[in-house]
Write a protein that holds these residues in place. Structure first.
Motif, PDB file in Angstrom:
ATOM      1  N   GLN A 251     -72.415 -28.818  28.293  1.00 13.30           N
ATOM      2  CA  GLN A 251     -71.359 -28.237  29.113  1.00 13.30           C
ATOM      3  C   GLN A 251     -71.461 -26.712  29.149  1.00 13.30           C
ATOM      4  N   GLN A 252     -71.762 -26.109  28.018  1.00  9.50           N
ATOM      5  CA  GLN A 252     -71.909 -24.658  27.972  1.00  9.50           C
ATOM      6  C   GLN A 252     -73.124 -24.216  28.775  1.00  9.50           C
ATOM      7  N   ALA A 253     -74.223 -24.976  28.688  1.00 10.80           N
ATOM      8  CA  ALA A 253     -75.421 -24.647  29.471  1.00 10.80           C
ATOM      9  C   ALA A 253     -75.143 -24.778  30.961  1.00 10.80           C
ATOM     10  N   GLU A 254     -74.375 -25.813  31.335  1.00  6.89           N
ATOM     11  CA  GLU A 254     -74.009 -25.995  32.746  1.00  6.89           C
ATOM     12  C   GLU A 254     -73.171 -24.824  33.247  1.00  6.89           C
ATOM     13  N   GLN A 255     -72.251 -24.346  32.422  1.00  5.49           N
ATOM     14  CA  GLN A 255     -71.407 -23.228  32.819  1.00  5.49           C
ATOM     15  C   GLN A 255     -72.227 -21.951  32.976  1.00  5.49           C
ATOM     16  N   ARG A 256     -73.176 -21.728  32.064  1.00  5.61           N
ATOM     17  CA  ARG A 256     -74.048 -20.549  32.176  1.00  5.61           C
ATOM     18  C   ARG A 256     -74.892 -20.624  33.441  1.00  5.61           C
ATOM     19  N   TYR A 257     -75.396 -21.813  33.734  1.00  5.78           N
ATOM     20  CA  TYR A 257     -76.207 -22.004  34.947  1.00  5.78           C
ATOM     21  C   TYR A 257     -75.377 -21.705  36.195  1.00  5.78           C
ATOM     22  N   TYR A 258     -74.150 -22.235  36.216  1.00  8.85           N
ATOM     23  CA  TYR A 258     -73.270 -21.987  37.364  1.00  8.85           C
ATOM     24  C   TYR A 258     -72.965 -20.505  37.522  1.00  8.85           C
ATOM     25  N   GLN A 259     -72.675 -19.819  36.428  1.00  8.29           N
ATOM     26  CA  GLN A 259     -72.357 -18.396  36.505  1.00  8.29           C
ATOM     27  C   GLN A 259     -73.563 -17.595  37.006  1.00  8.29           C
ATOM     28  N   THR A 260     -74.772 -18.001  36.631  1.00 11.05           N
ATOM     29  CA  THR A 260     -75.984 -17.339  37.126  1.00 11.05           C
ATOM     30  C   THR A 260     -76.111 -17.510  38.630  1.00 11.05           C
ATOM     31  N   LEU A 261     -75.871 -18.727  39.111  1.00 10.61           N
ATOM     32  CA  LEU A 261     -75.930 -18.977  40.557  1.00 10.61           C
ATOM     33  C   LEU A 261     -74.814 -18.231  41.283  1.00 10.61           C
ATOM     34  N   ARG A 262     -73.626 -18.253  40.719  1.00 11.25           N
ATOM     35  CA  ARG A 262     -72.468 -17.629  41.363  1.00 11.25           C
ATOM     36  C   ARG A 262     -72.685 -16.132  41.548  1.00 11.25           C
ATOM     37  N   ALA A 263     -73.364 -15.514  40.573  1.00 17.01           N
ATOM     38  CA  ALA A 263     -73.584 -14.064  40.636  1.00 17.01           C
ATOM     39  C   ALA A 263     -74.510 -13.667  41.790  1.00 17.01           C
ATOM     40  N   GLN A 264     -75.211 -14.639  42.360  1.00 16.80           N
ATOM     41  CA  GLN A 264     -76.125 -14.343  43.452  1.00 16.80           C
ATOM     42  C   GLN A 264     -75.420 -14.258  44.805  1.00 16.80           C
ATOM     43  N   TYR A 265     -74.140 -14.608  44.842  1.00 14.18           N
ATOM     44  CA  TYR A 265     -73.407 -14.668  46.101  1.00 14.18           C
ATOM     45  C   TYR A 265     -72.337 -13.578  46.155  1.00 14.18           C
ATOM     46  N   GLN A 266     -72.130 -13.085  47.364  1.00 16.52           N
ATOM     47  CA  GLN A 266     -71.003 -12.172  47.604  1.00 16.52           C
ATOM     48  C   GLN A 266     -69.822 -13.017  48.043  1.00 16.52           C
ATOM     49  N   LEU A 267     -68.761 -12.976  47.281  1.00 12.46           N
ATOM     50  CA  LEU A 267     -67.601 -13.822  47.535  1.00 12.46           C
ATOM     51  C   LEU A 267     -66.554 -13.054  48.331  1.00 12.46           C
ATOM     52  N   ASN A 268     -66.092 -13.641  49.416  1.00 14.40           N
ATOM     53  CA  ASN A 268     -65.038 -13.050  50.245  1.00 14.40           C
ATOM     54  C   ASN A 268     -63.870 -14.025  50.281  1.00 14.40           C
ATOM     55  N   ILE A 269     -62.870 -13.782  49.480  1.00  9.44           N
ATOM     56  CA  ILE A 269     -61.722 -14.676  49.359  1.00  9.44           C
ATOM     57  C   ILE A 269     -60.511 -13.984  49.967  1.00  9.44           C
TER      58      ILE A 269
END
Length: 277
Positions: A251-269
């Motif tokens: 679960q921790q590895a999955e969260q780290r992987y997601y955060q790595t992917l998320r950092a590649q995107y510019q989020l406009n909320i």
């Protein structure tokens, strides 16, 4: 001679024709590829294996032909769905694709076998995860809301009667038992609901109390016994500790992987609040 040829309009026309022919050939080849459905031996062997895993009777040629045709049908409809862009805005498909990415990453990030000292440290820091659920033994008297519109008043009268005489003939009939012995918190939740279970386990033992609310109505309760067993010793559940530890690592590895992917995107909320609806 070459310079003169290059200046000829006919030469330009021929060159343009060659270019258009080449473009058309490439596009036609791509289109032909997308219109081909290849059922190779690997796919057929997979169909045979799947059949053998789920059926006891032997696979004959007619059934195999049917399986192949079903596979072709699925592929045709799948490609048609892609052409219609049906995959673009379907939340179920989006969720499924997201799950497949997580599963694919999980296959590449299997946690290492933990050392015993790491497991002991994890166990000592998370004993609550391995502690058995508390158990309780109690009696209950049911107050049917259909028979008693003023259930609180009826419950108060019956509570007084029970406190004076434990064998008082009170209560409405129902499918519920009068007594429950050594039932876990989860068991109480399944039978009576979460609100009832929380209130029940908060009561003192030895006396009739209530009423407390369940999904059925009101209840008077009397707790006769509580069991709150401690967590087993590490040596008794080492394998279970290892499973929980590895699950948490994944679960921790999955969260780290997601955060790595998320950092590649510019989020406009867009700014939003429930009050502004």
């Amino acid at each position: 001679m070459l310079t003169k040829l290059i200046k000829e309009p006919l030469f330009h026309f021929i060159c343009l024709g060659c270019i258009l022919f080449a473009i058309n050939h490439v596009m036609s080849s791509d289109n032909d590829d997308t219109q081909q459905i290849n059922i190779d031996k690997t796919m057929i062997n997979q169909l045979v294996t799947e059949w053998q895993q789920t059926h006891s009777d032997p696979l004959d040629q007619t059934t195999l032909d049917h399986l192949i045709e079903q596979r072709i049908k699925q592929e045709v409809l799948y490609r048609e769905a892609l052409q219609l862009e049906l995959d673009k805005h379907d939340p179920v498909i989006r969720q499924r694709l997201a799950q497949k990415v997580v599963m694919l990453n999980d296959g590449f990030t299997q946690p290492a076998i933990p050392a015993q000292q790491d497991l002991k440290a994890f166990y000592n820091g998370h004993k609550a995860l391995f502690k058995p659920q508390p158990q309780i033994s109690f009696e209950q008297i049911f107050i049917d809301p259909l028979q008693h519109p003023n259930g609180q008043q009826q419950a108060s009268q019956w509570l007084t009667a029970l406190q004076q005489n434990n064998d008082a003939m009170v209560g409405d009939s129902s499918s519920l038992a009068r007594q429950y012995r050594d039932i876990t918190l989860a068991g109480v939740q399944r039978l009576f609901g979460e609100v009832f279970s929380q209130q029940l386990f908060a009561q003192q033992a030895g006396e009739w109390r209530g009423p407390i609310q369940s999904q059925y109505g009101l209840h008077l309760i009397k707790i006769s016994q509580r069991l709150d067993p401690p967590a087993p010793e590490f040596s008794q559940i080492e394998d279970e500790v290892a499973l929980v530890y590895q699950q948490q690592q994944r679960q921790q590895a999955e969260q780290r992987y997601y955060q790595t992917l998320r950092a590649q995107y510019q989020l406009n909320i867009a700014p939003y609040s429930l009050e502004s609806r």
